[in-house]
Scaffold this active site. Structure first.
Site, PDB file in Angstrom:
ATOM      1  N   SER A  98       0.825  -1.214   0.000  1.00  0.00           N
ATOM      2  CA  SER A  98       0.000   0.000   0.000  1.00  0.00           C
ATOM      3  C   SER A  98       0.856   1.259   0.000  1.00  0.00           C
ATOM      4  O   SER A  98       0.334   2.368  -0.060  1.00  0.00           O
ATOM      5  CB  SER A  98      -0.933   0.012   1.214  1.00  0.00           C
ATOM      6  OG  SER A  98      -0.188  -0.107   2.418  1.00  0.00           O
TER       7      SER A  98
ATOM      8  N   GLU B  35     -18.178  21.969 -16.516  1.00  0.00           N
ATOM      9  CA  GLU B  35     -18.516  20.584 -16.859  1.00  0.00           C
ATOM     10  C   GLU B  35     -17.694  19.600 -16.026  1.00  0.00           C
ATOM     11  O   GLU B  35     -18.193  18.566 -15.584  1.00  0.00           O
ATOM     12  CB  GLU B  35     -18.293  20.345 -18.352  1.00  0.00           C
ATOM     13  CG  GLU B  35     -19.317  21.075 -19.199  1.00  0.00           C
ATOM     14  CD  GLU B  35     -18.932  21.149 -20.662  1.00  0.00           C
ATOM     15  OE1 GLU B  35     -19.841  21.097 -21.497  1.00  0.00           O
ATOM     16  OE2 GLU B  35     -17.733  21.270 -20.985  1.00  0.00           O
TER      17      GLU B  35
ATOM     18  N   LYS C 279     -16.082  28.415 -30.929  1.00  0.00           N
ATOM     19  CA  LYS C 279     -16.551  27.869 -29.654  1.00  0.00           C
ATOM     20  C   LYS C 279     -15.794  28.411 -28.443  1.00  0.00           C
ATOM     21  O   LYS C 279     -14.580  28.540 -28.460  1.00  0.00           O
ATOM     22  CB  LYS C 279     -16.417  26.330 -29.636  1.00  0.00           C
ATOM     23  CG  LYS C 279     -17.291  25.588 -30.600  1.00  0.00           C
ATOM     24  CD  LYS C 279     -18.779  25.678 -30.289  1.00  0.00           C
ATOM     25  CE  LYS C 279     -19.187  25.034 -28.987  1.00  0.00           C
ATOM     26  NZ  LYS C 279     -19.243  23.582 -29.074  1.00  0.00           N
TER      27      LYS C 279
ATOM     28  N   SER D 230     -12.527  25.039 -29.166  1.00  0.00           N
ATOM     29  CA  SER D 230     -12.651  23.777 -29.881  1.00  0.00           C
ATOM     30  C   SER D 230     -11.514  23.693 -30.890  1.00  0.00           C
ATOM     31  O   SER D 230     -11.098  24.703 -31.454  1.00  0.00           O
ATOM     32  CB  SER D 230     -13.992  23.733 -30.606  1.00  0.00           C
ATOM     33  OG  SER D 230     -13.920  22.843 -31.702  1.00  0.00           O
TER      34      SER D 230
ATOM     35  N   LYS E 284      -8.186   3.852   1.935  1.00  0.00           N
ATOM     36  CA  LYS E 284      -7.395   5.077   1.780  1.00  0.00           C
ATOM     37  C   LYS E 284      -7.548   5.750   0.426  1.00  0.00           C
ATOM     38  O   LYS E 284      -7.774   6.960   0.344  1.00  0.00           O
ATOM     39  CB  LYS E 284      -5.920   4.778   2.061  1.00  0.00           C
ATOM     40  CG  LYS E 284      -5.620   4.818   3.542  1.00  0.00           C
ATOM     41  CD  LYS E 284      -4.368   4.076   3.885  1.00  0.00           C
ATOM     42  CE  LYS E 284      -4.557   3.114   5.024  1.00  0.00           C
ATOM     43  NZ  LYS E 284      -5.564   2.065   4.865  1.00  0.00           N
TER      44      LYS E 284
ATOM     45  N   THR F 293     -38.646  27.439 -11.578  1.00  0.00           N
ATOM     46  CA  THR F 293     -38.892  26.114 -10.996  1.00  0.00           C
ATOM     47  C   THR F 293     -39.166  25.209 -12.196  1.00  0.00           C
ATOM     48  O   THR F 293     -39.713  25.684 -13.213  1.00  0.00           O
ATOM     49  CB  THR F 293     -40.106  26.096 -10.038  1.00  0.00           C
ATOM     50  OG1 THR F 293     -41.282  26.411 -10.783  1.00  0.00           O
ATOM     51  CG2 THR F 293     -39.937  27.089  -8.891  1.00  0.00           C
ATOM     52  N   HIS F 294     -38.794  23.960 -12.100  1.00  0.00           N
ATOM     53  CA  HIS F 294     -38.914  23.033 -13.245  1.00  0.00           C
ATOM     54  C   HIS F 294     -38.182  23.584 -14.467  1.00  0.00           C
ATOM     55  O   HIS F 294     -38.524  23.249 -15.597  1.00  0.00           O
ATOM     56  CB  HIS F 294     -40.373  22.782 -13.629  1.00  0.00           C
ATOM     57  CG  HIS F 294     -41.262  22.428 -12.481  1.00  0.00           C
ATOM     58  ND1 HIS F 294     -41.535  21.130 -12.101  1.00  0.00           N
ATOM     59  CD2 HIS F 294     -41.936  23.215 -11.598  1.00  0.00           C
ATOM     60  CE1 HIS F 294     -42.340  21.130 -11.055  1.00  0.00           C
ATOM     61  NE2 HIS F 294     -42.596  22.380 -10.717  1.00  0.00           N
TER      62      HIS F 294
ATOM     63  N   ASN G   4      -2.517  -1.792  13.386  1.00  0.00           N
ATOM     64  CA  ASN G   4      -3.973  -1.578  13.307  1.00  0.00           C
ATOM     65  C   ASN G   4      -4.390  -0.280  13.977  1.00  0.00           C
ATOM     66  O   ASN G   4      -5.179   0.496  13.429  1.00  0.00           O
ATOM     67  CB  ASN G   4      -4.713  -2.763  13.926  1.00  0.00           C
ATOM     68  CG  ASN G   4      -4.387  -4.066  13.225  1.00  0.00           C
ATOM     69  OD1 ASN G   4      -3.749  -4.064  12.163  1.00  0.00           O
ATOM     70  ND2 ASN G   4      -4.803  -5.183  13.800  1.00  0.00           N
TER      71      ASN G   4
ATOM     72  N   GLN H 182      -7.452  -1.680   4.199  1.00  0.00           N
ATOM     73  CA  GLN H 182      -6.416  -0.972   3.446  1.00  0.00           C
ATOM     74  C   GLN H 182      -7.016  -0.265   2.223  1.00  0.00           C
ATOM     75  O   GLN H 182      -6.460   0.709   1.725  1.00  0.00           O
ATOM     76  CB  GLN H 182      -5.337  -1.973   3.015  1.00  0.00           C
ATOM     77  CG  GLN H 182      -4.187  -1.363   2.239  1.00  0.00           C
ATOM     78  CD  GLN H 182      -3.040  -2.347   2.109  1.00  0.00           C
ATOM     79  OE1 GLN H 182      -2.411  -2.714   3.090  1.00  0.00           O
ATOM     80  NE2 GLN H 182      -2.782  -2.809   0.903  1.00  0.00           N
TER      81      GLN H 182
ATOM     82  N   TYR I  80      -9.711  -5.414  13.078  1.00  0.00           N
ATOM     83  CA  TYR I  80      -9.038  -5.142  11.813  1.00  0.00           C
ATOM     84  C   TYR I  80      -9.129  -6.298  10.827  1.00  0.00           C
ATOM     85  O   TYR I  80      -8.960  -7.470  11.190  1.00  0.00           O
ATOM     86  CB  TYR I  80      -7.557  -4.807  12.059  1.00  0.00           C
ATOM     87  CG  TYR I  80      -6.846  -4.448  10.773  1.00  0.00           C
ATOM     88  CD1 TYR I  80      -6.930  -3.168  10.259  1.00  0.00           C
ATOM     89  CD2 TYR I  80      -6.157  -5.417  10.045  1.00  0.00           C
ATOM     90  CE1 TYR I  80      -6.331  -2.837   9.060  1.00  0.00           C
ATOM     91  CE2 TYR I  80      -5.554  -5.096   8.854  1.00  0.00           C
ATOM     92  CZ  TYR I  80      -5.642  -3.803   8.357  1.00  0.00           C
ATOM     93  OH  TYR I  80      -5.055  -3.485   7.166  1.00  0.00           O
TER      94      TYR I  80
HETATM   95  N1  ARG Z   1      -1.344  -1.145   5.248  1.00  0.00           N
HETATM   96  C1  ARG Z   1      -2.309  -1.542   6.223  1.00  0.00           C
HETATM   97  C2  ARG Z   1      -3.620  -0.768   6.030  1.00  0.00           C
HETATM   98  O1  ARG Z   1      -3.596   0.204   5.332  1.00  0.00           O
HETATM   99  C3  ARG Z   1      -1.788  -1.241   7.582  1.00  0.00           C
HETATM  100  C4  ARG Z   1      -2.290  -2.144   8.644  1.00  0.00           C
HETATM  101  C5  ARG Z   1      -1.800  -3.514   8.419  1.00  0.00           C
HETATM  102  N2  ARG Z   1      -2.132  -4.347   9.517  1.00  0.00           N
HETATM  103  C6  ARG Z   1      -2.022  -5.661   9.462  1.00  0.00           C
HETATM  104  N3  ARG Z   1      -2.344  -6.329  10.503  1.00  0.00           N
HETATM  105  N4  ARG Z   1      -1.639  -6.263   8.373  1.00  0.00           N
HETATM  106  O2  ARG Z   1      -4.640  -1.110   6.538  1.00  0.00           O
END
Ligand code: ARG
Length: 479
Positions: free
Chosen positions: A39, A306, A299, A293, A341, A171-172, A126, A338, A333
């Site tokens: 990651s 947009e 244009k 354009s 993110k 409206t509408h 975790n 993961q 966990y």
């Molecule tokens: N890269 C992991 C995540 O984003 C970190 C935590 C990993 N924990 C584990 N027990 N493997 O969640």
């Protein structure tokens, strides 16, 4: 390809970089597994949060006697050096190093040896990753709040410049009643204020410290979670270690708040795309925010608007992805987490990008007064105003509605505005008509006659402007 055995230590299964969890393993990690599960390619953006968290953790460990003060000092100093390396692009990230947490820890150990190997005392990745992500979201919330305030100021500035301008309200997407342009612009300030209020609310629940929850059960070591809470500026310490290590509600909430803000921005973009068409011609967009354009020389396209509209799809999709990600997870966990993110980061990046162009575009946009004035007598925008004048004279609402409806029908037949009907024509449909009732006709008069709180009446809009100036800290010089 699996790693070949390390020739320097025959029989040692672990080749390549030393794993933080290698002890029990007899086989080396398959590089395909490393490539699949890494990651660090995206969570490296948590580096500052991870380092801040580790420094606070080390200081706390020293305060509890789990590290010596010189050890904590050495750790803090080395972590700052690592931070500087990362910022300067001098830090090497590898898939084998897995994630940002392990990268920072192994860099620390490379510098400090056994002292570095103590940083993970009373900590799990975790609770570490949960803490990092909360710190990251908290900073993003503060930045996005400030960017939303900038956008509000841009709308307020335009509302002030266009104070007296009357435009058709819809409206509408059909002509309805006249409104002040400022009233419509300030409607966006209200929506963005609710987005900011939701951000502040989400921030409260984000601002809770998971660190110290360990992997799931807490720790038997004598730690002081409040020490870390204080150092990192969290408002509270998470009360249940199982919950804290796996709770991503704050991430969902942020994704929702950002999705709704993106939807508001998309609605605004759509409105201004329509207003800036040749057919409407109400708005002149700044050319610096338009594109041409490659084939049609005439244009001038509203690409920014947009894209603002289009990018809302990402924010909505990210929210959905997070909710689906979480729905099947048992307590505590799971590695699925993961996947949170990139969705959160993308929503943050998307909103920041959109807000950064919205404020200057709004500030540089002009209303076309002539075009707008020429359209105000079309669509019988004053019909409701006349109806209410009749009601004020004592006519039942349903009767007044019907009466004005017949007058509109008559005006439509002749292709004229209500004000262009003669007294004789009106009297034929309207019992008790007298010329004083003409004061209700015309778009500007219809606006001026409004009197309810929150209406488009000039006085009410002036009050809104004054209120927003106070709330947004806009000074007398219009800064
Ligand atoms: N890269 C992991 C995540 O984003 C970190 C935590 C990993 N924990 C584990 N027990 N493997 O969640």
């Amino acid at each position: 390809m699996p790693h070949a055995p390390d020739p320097r230590s025959p029989g040692t299964p672990q080749a390549g970089p030393q794993k933080a969890w290698g002890g029990v393993f007899r086989e080396a990690t398959d590089p395909r597994m490393e490539a699949f599960s890494e990651s660090v390619s995206f969570d490296r953006r948590l580096a500052d949060d991870d380092i801040d968290g580790s420094i606070a953790h080390a200081r706390m460990l020293a305060s509890c006697g789990l590290l010596t003060v010189p050890e904590a000092d050495a750790i803090a100093q080395a972590l700052e050096e690592i931070r500087a390396d990362i910022h300067a692009g001098r830090f090497e990230f590898t898939a084998a190093g897995e994630d940002i947490h392990l990268h920072v820890e192994s860099a620390l150990t490379a510098r400090l040896g056994d002292v570095g190997r103590k940083i993970h005392t009373a900590r799990s990745r975790n609770d570490q990753v949960a803490t990092d992500l909360r710190l990251h979201c908290r900073r993003a919330i503060d930045r996005i709040d400030a960017a939303l305030a900038d956008v509000q100021r841009a709308f307020l500035g335009l509302a002030e410049r266009e104070r007296g301008l009357v435009i058709p309200g819809y409206t509408h997407l059909r002509r309805a009643q006249p409104v002040l342009a400022a009233h419509q612009l300030l409607a966006w300030c209200e929506k963005f204020q609710r987005d900011r209020d939701r951000l502040a609310d989400c921030r409260r629940r984000t601002n809770v410290l998971p660190l110290g929850s360990g992997a799931l059960a807490g720790t038997s070591l004598p730690i002081d979670r409040d020490h870390v809470r204080e150092a990192l500026g969290f408002e509270a310490v998470a009360a249940n270690s199982l919950d804290a290590a796996s709770d991503r509600d704050f991430a969902c909430e942020l994704a929702f708040v950002l999705a709704l803000a993106a939807v508001h921005l998309s609605q605004w973009a759509e409105e201004w795309i329509i207003y800036s068409t040749q057919e409407f011609g109400f708005l002149a967009l700044p050319e610096g925010f338009c594109t041409g354009s490659s084939i049609m020389p005439q244009k001038i396209n509203p690409d920014v608007l947009e894209l603002v509209r289009g990018k809302s799809a990402r924010a909505v999709g990210n929210l959905q992805a997070l909710l689906v990600l979480l729905k099947g997870l048992p307590t505590a966990y799971n590695r699925d987490l993961q996947e949170d993110k990139e969705r959160v980061f993308d929503s943050i990046d998307t909103l920041e990008a959109v807000l950064a162009v919205t404020a200057p575009l709004v500030a540089a946009t002009r209303f076309d007064h002539e075009r707008i004035a020429a359209t105000l007598d079309r669509g019988h925008l004053d019909a409701t105003s006349l109806m209410e004048a009749l009601i004020a004279r004592g006519m039942p609402q349903r009767t007044a509605h019907e009466t004005v409806g017949r007058l509109v029908r008559r005006a439509l037949g002749r292709g004229v505005a209500l004000a262009e009907l003669t007294d004789e024509e009106i009297s034929a449909d309207c019992v008790g008509w007298d010329a004083a009732l003409r004061g209700a006709l015309g778009a500007s008069r219809a606006v001026e006659r409004m009197q309810s709180f929150g209406s488009t009446a000039p006085a009410a809009v002036a009050e809104q402007i004054a209120g927003w100036r106070r709330r947004l800290g806009v000074g007398a010089a219009g800064t």
